[in-house]
Structures are given as structure tokens and as C-alpha cells.
Write a protein that holds these residues in place. Structure first.
Motif, PDB file in Angstrom:
ATOM      1  N   ARG A  92      69.339  35.149  49.618  1.00  0.00           N
ATOM      2  CA  ARG A  92      69.282  33.764  50.082  1.00  0.00           C
ATOM      3  C   ARG A  92      67.857  33.261  50.282  1.00  0.00           C
ATOM      4  N   TRP A  93      66.887  34.158  50.411  1.00  0.00           N
ATOM      5  CA  TRP A  93      65.486  33.748  50.580  1.00  0.00           C
ATOM      6  C   TRP A  93      64.669  33.934  49.302  1.00  0.00           C
ATOM      7  N   MET A  94      65.329  34.250  48.212  1.00  0.00           N
ATOM      8  CA  MET A  94      64.634  34.469  46.939  1.00  0.00           C
ATOM      9  C   MET A  94      63.854  33.220  46.519  1.00  0.00           C
ATOM     10  N   TRP A  95      64.441  32.050  46.725  1.00  0.00           N
ATOM     11  CA  TRP A  95      63.775  30.810  46.331  1.00  0.00           C
ATOM     12  C   TRP A  95      62.436  30.667  47.061  1.00  0.00           C
ATOM     13  N   LEU A  96      62.408  31.051  48.331  1.00  0.00           N
ATOM     14  CA  LEU A  96      61.172  30.932  49.108  1.00  0.00           C
ATOM     15  C   LEU A  96      60.110  31.892  48.589  1.00  0.00           C
ATOM     16  N   ALA A  97      60.506  33.093  48.248  1.00  0.00           N
ATOM     17  CA  ALA A  97      59.554  34.065  47.713  1.00  0.00           C
ATOM     18  C   ALA A  97      58.959  33.577  46.391  1.00  0.00           C
ATOM     19  N   ILE A  98      59.791  32.972  45.550  1.00  0.00           N
ATOM     20  CA  ILE A  98      59.302  32.465  44.270  1.00  0.00           C
ATOM     21  C   ILE A  98      58.364  31.282  44.470  1.00  0.00           C
ATOM     22  N   VAL A  99      58.724  30.367  45.356  1.00  0.00           N
ATOM     23  CA  VAL A  99      57.864  29.208  45.634  1.00  0.00           C
ATOM     24  C   VAL A  99      56.530  29.658  46.216  1.00  0.00           C
ATOM     25  N   LEU A 100      56.557  30.605  47.148  1.00  0.00           N
ATOM     26  CA  LEU A 100      55.312  31.107  47.725  1.00  0.00           C
ATOM     27  C   LEU A 100      54.446  31.789  46.665  1.00  0.00           C
ATOM     28  N   SER A 101      55.087  32.534  45.791  1.00  0.00           N
ATOM     29  CA  SER A 101      54.339  33.205  44.736  1.00  0.00           C
ATOM     30  C   SER A 101      53.598  32.199  43.860  1.00  0.00           C
ATOM     31  N   PHE A 102      54.304  31.162  43.438  1.00  0.00           N
ATOM     32  CA  PHE A 102      53.647  30.129  42.626  1.00  0.00           C
ATOM     33  C   PHE A 102      52.589  29.367  43.424  1.00  0.00           C
ATOM     34  N   ALA A 103      52.879  29.106  44.696  1.00  0.00           N
ATOM     35  CA  ALA A 103      51.924  28.364  45.524  1.00  0.00           C
ATOM     36  C   ALA A 103      50.614  29.131  45.698  1.00  0.00           C
ATOM     37  N   PHE A 104      50.681  30.445  45.748  1.00  0.00           N
ATOM     38  CA  PHE A 104      49.457  31.236  45.875  1.00  0.00           C
ATOM     39  C   PHE A 104      48.774  31.470  44.532  1.00  0.00           C
ATOM     40  N   TYR A 105      49.538  31.424  43.455  1.00  0.00           N
ATOM     41  CA  TYR A 105      48.981  31.724  42.133  1.00  0.00           C
ATOM     42  C   TYR A 105      48.294  30.519  41.488  1.00  0.00           C
ATOM     43  N   ILE A 106      48.846  29.337  41.667  1.00  0.00           N
ATOM     44  CA  ILE A 106      48.298  28.140  41.010  1.00  0.00           C
ATOM     45  C   ILE A 106      46.841  27.878  41.389  1.00  0.00           C
ATOM     46  N   PRO A 107      46.460  27.948  42.672  1.00  0.00           N
ATOM     47  CA  PRO A 107      45.034  27.735  42.987  1.00  0.00           C
ATOM     48  C   PRO A 107      44.118  28.769  42.325  1.00  0.00           C
ATOM     49  N   VAL A 108      44.598  29.993  42.173  1.00  0.00           N
ATOM     50  CA  VAL A 108      43.786  31.029  41.531  1.00  0.00           C
ATOM     51  C   VAL A 108      43.531  30.663  40.073  1.00  0.00           C
ATOM     52  N   VAL A 109      44.573  30.222  39.395  1.00  0.00           N
ATOM     53  CA  VAL A 109      44.427  29.844  37.989  1.00  0.00           C
ATOM     54  C   VAL A 109      43.490  28.648  37.841  1.00  0.00           C
ATOM     55  N   LEU A 110      43.602  27.686  38.742  1.00  0.00           N
ATOM     56  CA  LEU A 110      42.826  26.457  38.603  1.00  0.00           C
ATOM     57  C   LEU A 110      41.374  26.592  39.053  1.00  0.00           C
ATOM     58  N   TRP A 111      41.116  27.340  40.105  1.00  0.00           N
ATOM     59  CA  TRP A 111      39.779  27.310  40.707  1.00  0.00           C
ATOM     60  C   TRP A 111      39.068  28.648  40.831  1.00  0.00           C
ATOM     61  N   ALA A 112      39.605  29.719  40.302  1.00  0.00           N
ATOM     62  CA  ALA A 112      38.957  31.026  40.476  1.00  0.00           C
ATOM     63  C   ALA A 112      37.601  31.089  39.775  1.00  0.00           C
ATOM     64  N   ASP A 113      37.437  30.357  38.684  1.00  0.00           N
ATOM     65  CA  ASP A 113      36.130  30.351  38.006  1.00  0.00           C
ATOM     66  C   ASP A 113      35.062  29.649  38.834  1.00  0.00           C
ATOM     67  N   VAL A 114      35.484  28.638  39.575  1.00  0.00           N
ATOM     68  CA  VAL A 114      34.531  27.858  40.387  1.00  0.00           C
ATOM     69  C   VAL A 114      34.265  28.543  41.723  1.00  0.00           C
ATOM     70  N   VAL A 115      35.338  28.986  42.371  1.00  0.00           N
ATOM     71  CA  VAL A 115      35.234  29.632  43.681  1.00  0.00           C
ATOM     72  C   VAL A 115      35.922  30.994  43.589  1.00  0.00           C
ATOM     73  N   PRO A 116      35.169  32.050  43.307  1.00  0.00           N
ATOM     74  CA  PRO A 116      35.789  33.368  43.107  1.00  0.00           C
ATOM     75  C   PRO A 116      36.585  33.886  44.310  1.00  0.00           C
ATOM     76  N   LEU A 117      36.249  33.437  45.494  1.00  0.00           N
ATOM     77  CA  LEU A 117      36.959  33.892  46.689  1.00  0.00           C
ATOM     78  C   LEU A 117      38.431  33.453  46.687  1.00  0.00           C
ATOM     79  N   VAL A 118      38.741  32.429  45.902  1.00  0.00           N
ATOM     80  CA  VAL A 118      40.128  31.972  45.790  1.00  0.00           C
ATOM     81  C   VAL A 118      41.003  33.089  45.216  1.00  0.00           C
ATOM     82  N   GLY A 119      40.397  34.014  44.504  1.00  0.00           N
ATOM     83  CA  GLY A 119      41.136  35.140  43.958  1.00  0.00           C
ATOM     84  C   GLY A 119      41.821  35.985  45.014  1.00  0.00           C
ATOM     85  N   MET A 120      41.391  35.856  46.249  1.00  0.00           N
ATOM     86  CA  MET A 120      42.028  36.584  47.351  1.00  0.00           C
ATOM     87  C   MET A 120      43.472  36.135  47.570  1.00  0.00           C
ATOM     88  N   LEU A 121      43.828  34.977  47.031  1.00  0.00           N
ATOM     89  CA  LEU A 121      45.208  34.503  47.153  1.00  0.00           C
ATOM     90  C   LEU A 121      46.182  35.344  46.333  1.00  0.00           C
TER      91      LEU A 121
END
Length: 76
Positions: free
Chosen positions: A19-48
């Protein structure tokens, strides 16, 4: 169509361990998208990637706990 499928999924998952699978998937994408978009500019974002990995571990935990529960039910 899609709404009926999602409604059926929600009704099914109220009683299951997924029943909480949807939340795990949303959180996974929410943490991954900033890494894809800004990791080249701000490497510390990779900590996400750490909480993203925790969300994946949570998904695996849900799956194994459901498998374990079903296995216990069949043994009885």
C-alpha cells in the motif's frame, strides 16, 4: 479506463503490504530528478542518491515481507 484501474489497485492495496509502494516510487523519482538535472553544476546534489537508494531498499523490503507472509500462510 485508467481511473478504474487505479481505483481497483487502491482497493486491493489497502489490505496488502504494497500500500505504500506508490510513496516509495514517488520519493525515488523526487530524489533522482535533481541529480540528473543539476549534478554537473552542483556535485553535492549527488548526495540525493542515498535517500533514493533507501527508497529502493524500502521497495525490496515490502516485496520480501509480503513473500515471507505468503510463505508462512501456505506452510500452516
Amino acid at each position: 479506463p485508467l481511473q478504474h484501474l487505479l481505483t481497483g489497485f487502491r482497493v486491493f492495496c489497502r489490505r496488502c503490504r504494497f500500500r505504500w509502494m506508490w510513496l516509495a516510487i514517488v520519493l525515488s523519482f523526487a530524489f533522482y530528478i535533481p541529480v540528473v538535472l543539476w549534478a554537473d553544476v552542483v556535485p553535492l546534489v549527488g548526495m540525493l542518491m542515498i535517500p533514493k537508494t533507501c527508497a529502493y531498499v524500502w521497495v525490496v523490503w515490502m516485496g520480501f515481507s509480503d513473500m515471507h507472509r505468503k510463505r508462512k500462510e501456505t506452510v500452516k
